[in-house]
Design an enzyme around this catalytic site. Structure first.
Site, PDB file in Angstrom:
ATOM      1  N   MET A  41       0.901  -1.181  -0.143  1.00 13.48           N
ATOM      2  CA  MET A  41      -0.022   0.211  -0.120  1.00 13.48           C
ATOM      3  C   MET A  41       0.882   1.335  -0.152  1.00 13.48           C
ATOM      4  O   MET A  41       0.457   2.286   0.471  1.00 13.48           O
ATOM      5  CB  MET A  41      -0.955  -0.039   1.100  1.00 13.48           C
ATOM      6  CG  MET A  41      -1.872  -1.290   1.099  1.00 13.48           C
ATOM      7  SD  MET A  41      -3.577  -0.961   2.043  1.00 13.48           S
ATOM      8  CE  MET A  41      -2.925  -0.670   3.548  1.00 13.48           C
ATOM      9  N   LEU A  82       6.569   3.077   1.467  1.00 13.38           N
ATOM     10  CA  LEU A  82       7.450   1.772   1.370  1.00 13.38           C
ATOM     11  C   LEU A  82       8.939   1.979   2.555  1.00 13.38           C
ATOM     12  O   LEU A  82       9.498   3.266   2.422  1.00 13.38           O
ATOM     13  CB  LEU A  82       8.268   1.723   0.092  1.00 13.38           C
ATOM     14  CG  LEU A  82       7.178   1.209  -1.007  1.00 13.38           C
ATOM     15  CD1 LEU A  82       7.912   1.097  -2.214  1.00 13.38           C
ATOM     16  CD2 LEU A  82       6.287   0.165  -0.567  1.00 13.38           C
ATOM     17  N   HIS A  91       9.290  -3.471   3.088  1.00 13.44           N
ATOM     18  CA  HIS A  91       9.074  -3.577   1.811  1.00 13.44           C
ATOM     19  C   HIS A  91      10.258  -4.012   1.065  1.00 13.44           C
ATOM     20  O   HIS A  91      10.154  -4.853   0.076  1.00 13.44           O
ATOM     21  CB  HIS A  91       8.285  -2.453   1.229  1.00 13.44           C
ATOM     22  CG  HIS A  91       6.883  -2.124   1.905  1.00 13.44           C
ATOM     23  ND1 HIS A  91       6.921  -0.987   2.688  1.00 13.44           N
ATOM     24  CD2 HIS A  91       5.897  -2.564   1.826  1.00 13.44           C
ATOM     25  CE1 HIS A  91       5.697  -0.949   3.202  1.00 13.44           C
ATOM     26  NE2 HIS A  91       4.896  -2.082   2.802  1.00 13.44           N
ATOM     27  N   GLN A 149       5.804 -11.196   7.271  1.00 13.11           N
ATOM     28  CA  GLN A 149       5.416 -11.920   8.212  1.00 13.11           C
ATOM     29  C   GLN A 149       4.866 -11.150   9.406  1.00 13.11           C
ATOM     30  O   GLN A 149       4.386 -11.778  10.264  1.00 13.11           O
ATOM     31  CB  GLN A 149       6.601 -12.832   8.804  1.00 13.11           C
ATOM     32  CG  GLN A 149       6.230 -14.265   9.114  1.00 13.11           C
ATOM     33  CD  GLN A 149       7.442 -15.214   9.088  1.00 13.11           C
ATOM     34  OE1 GLN A 149       8.369 -14.862   9.631  1.00 13.11           O
ATOM     35  NE2 GLN A 149       7.379 -16.494   8.487  1.00 13.11           N
ATOM     36  N   LYS A 150       5.179  -9.906   9.410  1.00 15.25           N
ATOM     37  CA  LYS A 150       4.553  -9.066  10.193  1.00 15.25           C
ATOM     38  C   LYS A 150       3.075  -9.161  10.375  1.00 15.25           C
ATOM     39  O   LYS A 150       2.400  -8.996  11.626  1.00 15.25           O
ATOM     40  CB  LYS A 150       4.922  -7.510  10.259  1.00 15.25           C
ATOM     41  CG  LYS A 150       4.873  -6.552  11.510  1.00 15.25           C
ATOM     42  CD  LYS A 150       5.161  -5.365  11.227  1.00 15.25           C
ATOM     43  CE  LYS A 150       4.233  -4.446  11.448  1.00 15.25           C
ATOM     44  NZ  LYS A 150       2.906  -4.082  10.896  1.00 15.25           N
ATOM     45  N   VAL A 170      11.354  -6.998   9.462  1.00 14.87           N
ATOM     46  CA  VAL A 170      12.242  -6.402   9.760  1.00 14.87           C
ATOM     47  C   VAL A 170      12.116  -5.521  10.613  1.00 14.87           C
ATOM     48  O   VAL A 170      11.194  -4.877  10.880  1.00 14.87           O
ATOM     49  CB  VAL A 170      12.671  -5.528   8.344  1.00 14.87           C
ATOM     50  CG1 VAL A 170      14.045  -4.822   8.207  1.00 14.87           C
ATOM     51  CG2 VAL A 170      13.002  -6.622   7.004  1.00 14.87           C
TER      52      VAL A 170
HETATM   53  O1  PAF Z   1      -0.105  -5.776   3.460  1.00 13.71           O
HETATM   54  C1  PAF Z   1      -0.648  -4.866   2.946  1.00 13.71           C
HETATM   55  O2  PAF Z   1       0.206  -3.844   2.651  1.00 13.71           O
HETATM   56  C2  PAF Z   1      -1.965  -4.875   2.234  1.00 13.71           C
HETATM   57  O3  PAF Z   1      -2.690  -5.591   3.086  1.00 13.71           O
HETATM   58  C3  PAF Z   1      -1.894  -5.503   0.958  1.00 13.71           C
HETATM   59  C4  PAF Z   1      -1.352  -7.061   0.834  1.00 13.71           C
HETATM   60  C5  PAF Z   1      -0.879  -4.890  -0.056  1.00 13.71           C
HETATM   61  C6  PAF Z   1      -3.327  -5.576   0.220  1.00 13.71           C
HETATM   62  O4  PAF Z   1      -3.752  -4.316   0.152  1.00 13.71           O
END
Ligand code: PAF
Length: 293
Positions: free
Chosen positions: A30, A33, A37, A163-164, A191
């Site tokens: 989403m 980042l 990520h 995994q968070k 992380v």
């Molecule tokens: O973990 C996330 O950032 C969101 O739940 C995802 C998997 C991108 C779905 O919108």
């Protein structure tokens, strides 16, 4: 690095790449980042020929009174993170591209009504009536709906999840199994900051002092893991001891032991289980967990 906003256009590109035999990795995000990520993009970069990062703040996974409007958005910075990590394609659709009836100017409450207008995933109650699902009843239906849409558009060979968000990870693994989706789900380790605080886009809501207090969440989990490794298995005893390490300004929403595959609650802390916590500091909700293998 290409930036694609239209689903059809991306599917066409992916179809061509697939004809060439390319292995596609997807990192669904989403945005906002951070290093967590980046570790997912790194894992995808290592395994796959083409790395796609989706950046989409999915309205239907938020509740009416949650933080959809103020969720951190910084596409320019996200682009840099993706580029530096060697991403090939960013998929950054507008909400209307993913949900045809979405109205840009309307409130989230108004827009959530669109859920009645199209097909959505209904996650079995046994996975949603616990942990985060208790306070966010429709959240995982919204997550699975968008993840399935992304899988249909991108047809990834592998998709990478942190995994968070362990409940999300397990629910998605079970969705893929249940719906015969041809994508491998790869969970990647949490992380953390040096203090132990798990990285999260929502950490941007925290001041330095709140972050310091929040790092005691990890101290609780680490102590639980330590006691488990020392041979303790009684949940109440381990939890009571460990909770003493939590800063007094932090309020626990839940602290539970669950089976790593089924999410079933357990009274004992066993191998193949995980301990998950949700806690609030000044109304900012944080989650974390530790897997006991
Ligand atoms: O973990 C996330 O950032 C969101 O739940 C995802 C998997 C991108 C779905 O919108």
């Amino acid at each position: 690095m290409q930036i694609i906003k239209k689903a059809n256009e991306l599917t066409e590109i992916i179809n061509e790449l697939k004809k060439e035999g390319k292995k596609i990795g997807l990192v669904p995000t989403m945005g906002a980042l951070h290093r967590g990520h980046k570790s997912l993009i790194d894992a995808a970069r290592k395994d796959c020929d083409i790395v796609v990062v989706s950046i989409f703040v999915n309205p239907i996974q938020f509740g009416e009174n949650e933080d959809f409007d103020k969720y951190p958005r910084n596409f320019e910075k996200d682009k840099l993170v993706c580029k530096e990590a060697g991403c090939d394609i960013i998929f950054n659709p507008e909400p209307q591209e993913m949900y045809a009836d979405y109205k840009k100017e309307a409130s989230l409450k108004e827009n959530l009504k669109i859920k009645e207008e199209f097909y959505t995933i209904k996650v079995p109650t046994k996975y949603t009536n616990k942990l985060c699902g208790k306070s966010r009843p429709d959240h995982f239906n919204g997550v699975c709906t968008i993840v399935l849409k992304l899988f249909n558009i991108i047809k990834p060979n592998v998709a990478y999840f942190g995994q968070k968000d362990i409940q999300q990870l397990i629910i998605i693994k079970n969705m893929v199994k249940s719906l015969n989706i041809n994508t491998k789900i790869q969970g990647c380790p949490i992380v953390r900051e040096e203090s132990g605080l798990a990285l999260s886009s929502r950490n941007s809501y925290l001041t330095e002092s709140q972050k310091e207090k929040a790092s005691t969440i990890f101290k609780v989990l680490s102590n639980i893991e330590l006691m488990f490794n020392e041979g303790f298995t009684n949940k109440n005893e381990i939890f009571e001891q460990s909770k003493k390490l939590l800063h007094k300004d932090i309020e626990i929403e839940y602290l539970e032991v669950c089976d790593i595959n089924t999410l079933d609650y357990s009274e004992k802390i066993l191998h193949n289980s995980f301990v998950a916590i949700a806690a609030k500091i000044d109304n900012i909700r944080l989650i974390d967990n530790v897997v006991l293998s």
